[in-house]
Scaffold this motif. Structure first.
Motif, mmCIF file in Angstrom:
data_model
loop_
_atom_site.group_PDB
_atom_site.id
_atom_site.type_symbol
_atom_site.label_atom_id
_atom_site.label_comp_id
_atom_site.label_asym_id
_atom_site.label_seq_id
_atom_site.Cartn_x
_atom_site.Cartn_y
_atom_site.Cartn_z
ATOM 1 N N ALA A 93 0.834 -1.209 0.000
ATOM 2 C CA ALA A 93 0.000 0.000 0.000
ATOM 3 C C ALA A 93 0.862 1.250 0.000
ATOM 4 O O ALA A 93 0.559 2.237 -0.696
ATOM 5 N N ARG A 94 1.949 1.243 0.786
ATOM 6 C CA ARG A 94 2.836 2.407 0.839
ATOM 7 C C ARG A 94 3.566 2.597 -0.496
ATOM 8 O O ARG A 94 3.754 3.724 -0.948
ATOM 9 N N PHE A 95 3.983 1.485 -1.108
ATOM 10 C CA PHE A 95 4.671 1.565 -2.393
ATOM 11 C C PHE A 95 3.740 2.148 -3.450
ATOM 12 O O PHE A 95 4.116 3.052 -4.211
ATOM 13 N N ALA A 96 2.505 1.628 -3.504
ATOM 14 C CA ALA A 96 1.539 2.113 -4.497
ATOM 15 C C ALA A 96 1.237 3.593 -4.288
ATOM 16 O O ALA A 96 1.111 4.354 -5.263
ATOM 17 N N LEU A 97 1.123 4.012 -3.017
ATOM 18 C CA LEU A 97 0.845 5.413 -2.732
ATOM 19 C C LEU A 97 2.001 6.302 -3.163
ATOM 20 O O LEU A 97 1.790 7.382 -3.753
ATOM 21 N N ALA A 98 3.233 5.874 -2.882
ATOM 22 C CA ALA A 98 4.405 6.666 -3.267
ATOM 23 C C ALA A 98 4.495 6.814 -4.781
ATOM 24 O O ALA A 98 4.775 7.905 -5.300
ATOM 25 N N VAL A 99 4.225 5.731 -5.506
ATOM 26 C CA VAL A 99 4.266 5.779 -6.968
ATOM 27 C C VAL A 99 3.154 6.685 -7.496
ATOM 28 O O VAL A 99 3.367 7.498 -8.404
ATOM 29 N N ARG A 100 1.960 6.547 -6.932
ATOM 30 C CA ARG A 100 0.841 7.375 -7.377
ATOM 31 C C ARG A 100 1.145 8.855 -7.183
ATOM 32 O O ARG A 100 0.831 9.690 -8.050
ATOM 33 N N LYS A 115 12.285 14.079 -4.159
ATOM 34 C CA LYS A 115 11.300 13.064 -3.821
ATOM 35 C C LYS A 115 11.935 11.679 -3.744
ATOM 36 O O LYS A 115 11.631 10.887 -2.837
ATOM 37 N N VAL A 116 12.817 11.366 -4.683
ATOM 38 C CA VAL A 116 13.462 10.063 -4.689
ATOM 39 C C VAL A 116 14.368 9.898 -3.471
ATOM 40 O O VAL A 116 14.356 8.857 -2.805
ATOM 41 N N ARG A 117 15.140 10.923 -3.165
ATOM 42 C CA ARG A 117 16.014 10.841 -1.984
ATOM 43 C C ARG A 117 15.190 10.721 -0.707
ATOM 44 O O ARG A 117 15.583 10.010 0.219
ATOM 45 N N GLY A 118 14.064 11.422 -0.652
ATOM 46 C CA GLY A 118 13.197 11.307 0.518
ATOM 47 C C GLY A 118 12.658 9.898 0.677
ATOM 48 O O GLY A 118 12.569 9.383 1.800
ATOM 49 N N HIS A 119 12.304 9.252 -0.431
ATOM 50 C CA HIS A 119 11.826 7.867 -0.376
ATOM 51 C C HIS A 119 12.934 6.946 0.119
ATOM 52 O O HIS A 119 12.704 6.101 0.999
ATOM 53 N N TYR A 120 14.138 7.104 -0.428
ATOM 54 C CA TYR A 120 15.269 6.296 0.043
ATOM 55 C C TYR A 120 15.560 6.570 1.516
ATOM 56 O O TYR A 120 15.965 5.663 2.254
ATOM 57 N N GLY A 121 15.365 7.819 1.923
ATOM 58 C CA GLY A 121 15.672 8.187 3.307
ATOM 59 C C GLY A 121 14.860 7.409 4.319
ATOM 60 O O GLY A 121 15.312 7.202 5.446
ATOM 61 N N TYR A 122 13.643 6.991 3.940
ATOM 62 C CA TYR A 122 12.838 6.195 4.863
ATOM 63 C C TYR A 122 12.888 4.708 4.537
ATOM 64 O O TYR A 122 13.117 3.867 5.411
ATOM 65 N N TYR A 123 12.692 4.372 3.271
ATOM 66 C CA TYR A 123 12.573 2.958 2.900
ATOM 67 C C TYR A 123 13.905 2.310 2.530
ATOM 68 O O TYR A 123 13.943 1.099 2.271
ATOM 69 N N GLY A 124 14.974 3.088 2.549
ATOM 70 C CA GLY A 124 16.283 2.535 2.190
ATOM 71 C C GLY A 124 16.922 1.769 3.320
ATOM 72 O O GLY A 124 17.876 2.241 3.946
ATOM 73 N N ILE A 125 16.396 0.565 3.601
ATOM 74 C CA ILE A 125 16.931 -0.265 4.676
ATOM 75 C C ILE A 125 17.511 -1.544 4.091
ATOM 76 O O ILE A 125 17.214 -1.935 2.962
ATOM 77 N N LEU A 157 13.315 -0.698 -3.675
ATOM 78 C CA LEU A 157 13.893 0.591 -4.028
ATOM 79 C C LEU A 157 14.144 0.677 -5.531
ATOM 80 O O LEU A 157 13.875 1.716 -6.157
ATOM 81 N N SER A 158 14.637 -0.402 -6.110
ATOM 82 C CA SER A 158 14.877 -0.421 -7.558
ATOM 83 C C SER A 158 13.568 -0.308 -8.328
ATOM 84 O O SER A 158 13.494 0.379 -9.358
ATOM 85 N N SER A 159 12.524 -0.970 -7.833
ATOM 86 C CA SER A 159 11.214 -0.878 -8.487
ATOM 87 C C SER A 159 10.686 0.554 -8.442
ATOM 88 O O SER A 159 10.108 1.047 -9.426
ATOM 89 N N PHE A 160 10.884 1.219 -7.320
ATOM 90 C CA PHE A 160 10.440 2.611 -7.209
ATOM 91 C C PHE A 160 11.204 3.492 -8.187
ATOM 92 O O PHE A 160 10.614 4.357 -8.861
ATOM 93 N N TRP A 161 12.493 3.288 -8.283
ATOM 94 C CA TRP A 161 13.329 4.055 -9.220
ATOM 95 C C TRP A 161 12.831 3.879 -10.643
ATOM 96 O O TRP A 161 12.732 4.838 -11.410
ATOM 97 N N GLU A 162 12.493 2.647 -11.013
ATOM 98 C CA GLU A 162 11.976 2.374 -12.358
ATOM 99 C C GLU A 162 10.635 3.069 -12.575
ATOM 100 O O GLU A 162 10.371 3.612 -13.648
ATOM 101 N N PRO A 198 18.731 9.923 -8.663
ATOM 102 C CA PRO A 198 19.564 9.220 -7.669
ATOM 103 C C PRO A 198 19.315 7.722 -7.710
ATOM 104 O O PRO A 198 18.165 7.263 -7.732
ATOM 105 N N LEU A 199 20.381 6.955 -7.721
ATOM 106 C CA LEU A 199 20.269 5.494 -7.757
ATOM 107 C C LEU A 199 19.810 4.957 -6.409
ATOM 108 O O LEU A 199 20.063 5.576 -5.368
ATOM 109 N N PRO A 200 19.131 3.826 -6.398
ATOM 110 C CA PRO A 200 18.697 3.225 -5.128
ATOM 111 C C PRO A 200 19.887 2.976 -4.211
ATOM 112 O O PRO A 200 20.949 2.528 -4.658
ATOM 113 N N ARG A 201 19.706 3.278 -2.936
ATOM 114 C CA ARG A 201 20.786 3.021 -1.986
ATOM 115 C C ARG A 201 20.219 2.770 -0.594
ATOM 116 O O ARG A 201 19.146 3.262 -0.241
#
Length: 456
Positions: free
Chosen positions: A354-361, A385-395, A402-407, A441-444
């Motif tokens: 649900a969080r992934f779908a919301l972020a993509v939307r 926006k991408v760095r902010g997503h990595y900042g929380y979900y980049g674990i 993370l790669s799917s979000f980047w795509e 920014p690449l996934p990290r």
């Protein structure tokens, strides 16, 4: 937050108020069962200046329309007036301006409250003093809105509990509209058990009664915490500490036959039990416990999940041993069993669907709404926006998500650049050339959770 240029006196940050707060904390530790009656004298001009420094300056304005810059034009005078009104009892808490923001997939909207800037400063000052008291009482497994604690620490603490127990049974606790239904009478009682200073109690009462302004009308709810207020998270923690945390440690744990543990982040709670019967007993009593204090649990979202570690030698987490296999969500991450590189079963975490779908939307909507902006400006915002997503979900262990979000971000950007006009032709070869000039920014992994898995 850096001070507003040209508005702060040089002396603003020259007084360190931490020793004062440490003295309050020391007194609270030495008198764990006592109510402290003389605290308001700690709120002076030095603490008010520090409260101003800690208050966010770029937030939306409240019902009076005053910005942080306007407040800072007569900083000393405004702080002194706030302090005098608070101490004399003449302060009138203004109504909170209500607005609505998208919720979930965007089909619904949730209300948020915006206090005035001056009210935020005074709430911050009161919260600093009260926090020094209540922090001495809060349990170690409470992580939400507390100094030096984060959601990632809560996620890691849950991982460590699951690994040390080799899984077990998980209760996902969902409180319905907690911040709206919190009972004022119980809250005042809980606060006064530790803070009995007249000035602070009077201020808390005024914030609870301040009301909400929407469409020019002021409504005064009889329950809930001050919406959007700085004091609200602290009051919520005080409430749930009494309703759940203390009760769980003092009454639930001693009655269980196996190991049990809880992790709480604000009103998000997960309970872990080694034994199914212990989990069932807790599940049965939870609605009664919360109901006693005016809170309701969501009957569908509050659920008991089997989460036992799969059998050794099994390659299917759903076909494992006792209780093996199902997943659950906590703080935006799905927790599930999977094999490590060494071939042992460990708990892994990925971005919840649900969080992934919301972020993509949200990215797709942003790209659609800003498709006519200059590409350079779009690139800057998308990178944020991408760095902010990595900042929380980049674990650790979440690289695939993370790669799917980047795509998905790349697809969204190309799609709406391609629709800038009828003549626009942003095919993939052309877009890839654009990406070389404006790379995303690449996934990290930002939060490394590398730990030794519990021995099988």
């Amino acid at each position: 937050m850096e001070p507003l240029e040209g508005t702060m006196p040089e002396s603003l940050g020259s007084v360190d108020i931490s020793p004062r707060l440490q003295r309050i904390a020391k007194l609270a530790r030495e008198m764990p069962q006592a109510a402290l009656t003389t605290l308001a004298h700690h709120i002076d001009m030095d603490l008010m200046r520090e409260a101003f420094r800690r208050t966010r300056k770029d937030g939306a304005t409240g019902v009076d329309g005053q910005t942080a810059a306007q407040f800072a034009e007569d900083l000393e005078g405004n702080l002194r007036r706030l302090l005098e009104q608070a101490k004399s009892g003449t302060y009138r808490a203004p109504a909170v301006r209500r607005t609505h923001v998208p919720k979930g997939d965007g089909s619904k909207r949730r209300p948020i409250g915006i206090p005035t800037f001056a009210d935020k400063v005074l709430q911050r000052a009161a919260a600093m003093v009260m926090e020094a008291v209540f922090e001495q009482d809060f349990v170690d497994w409470s992580y939400g809105f507390r100094p030096g604690r984060s959601a990632h620490q809560a996620v890691q603490a849950l991982w460590e509990q699951m690994m040390s127990m080799h899984g077990g049974w998980v209760i996902e606790v969902d409180i319905r509209s907690f911040f709206d239904e919190l009972d004022h009478g119980h809250l005042r009682q809980f606060v006064s058990q530790r803070v009995r200073d007249g000035v602070l109690l009077r201020l808390v009462g005024k914030w609870l009664k301040a009301g909400v302004m929407e469409h020019g009308q002021v409504h005064r709810p009889k329950a809930g915490t001050p919406q959007g207020g700085v004091i609200s998270p602290l009051l919520a923690n005080v409430y749930l500490h009494e309703v759940f945390d203390s009760w769980f440690d003092q009454e639930v744990k001693p009655r269980m036959r196996g190991r049990v543990a809880a992790i709480r982040y604000a009103d998000d709670i997960v309970v872990v039990a080694q034994r199914e019967r212990d989990a069932q007993r807790i599940m049965e009593v939870l609605p009664k416990r919360f109901g006693r204090y005016g809170l309701r649990l969501h009957p569908e979202k509050t659920r008991l999940v089997r989460f036992g570690r799969p059998r050794k030698g099994s390659k299917d987490p759903k076909g494992g041993g006792s209780g093996g296999g199902r997943s659950f969500d906590f703080l935006g991450f799905t927790h599930y069993w999977d094999l490590s590189r060494k071939g042992t079963w460990i708990v892994k975490r990925r971005t919840a669907k649900a969080r992934f779908a919301l972020a993509v939307r949200r990215v797709w909507l942003w790209c659609r709404n800003h498709r006519h902006d200059p590409v350079e400006e779009q690139h800057v915002k998308l990178c944020q926006k991408v760095r902010g997503h990595y900042g929380y979900y980049g674990i650790t262990g979440n690289s695939a998500a993370l790669s799917s979000f980047w795509e998905q971000v790349k697809r969204a950007w190309r799609r709406w650049l391609n629709k800038r006009s009828q003549r626009a032709r942003m095919n993939w070869p052309r877009f890839n050339r654009l990406l070389k000039r404006y790379p995303l920014p690449l996934p990290r992994v930002v939060h490394s959770y590398l730990r030794l898995a519990a021995k099988p």
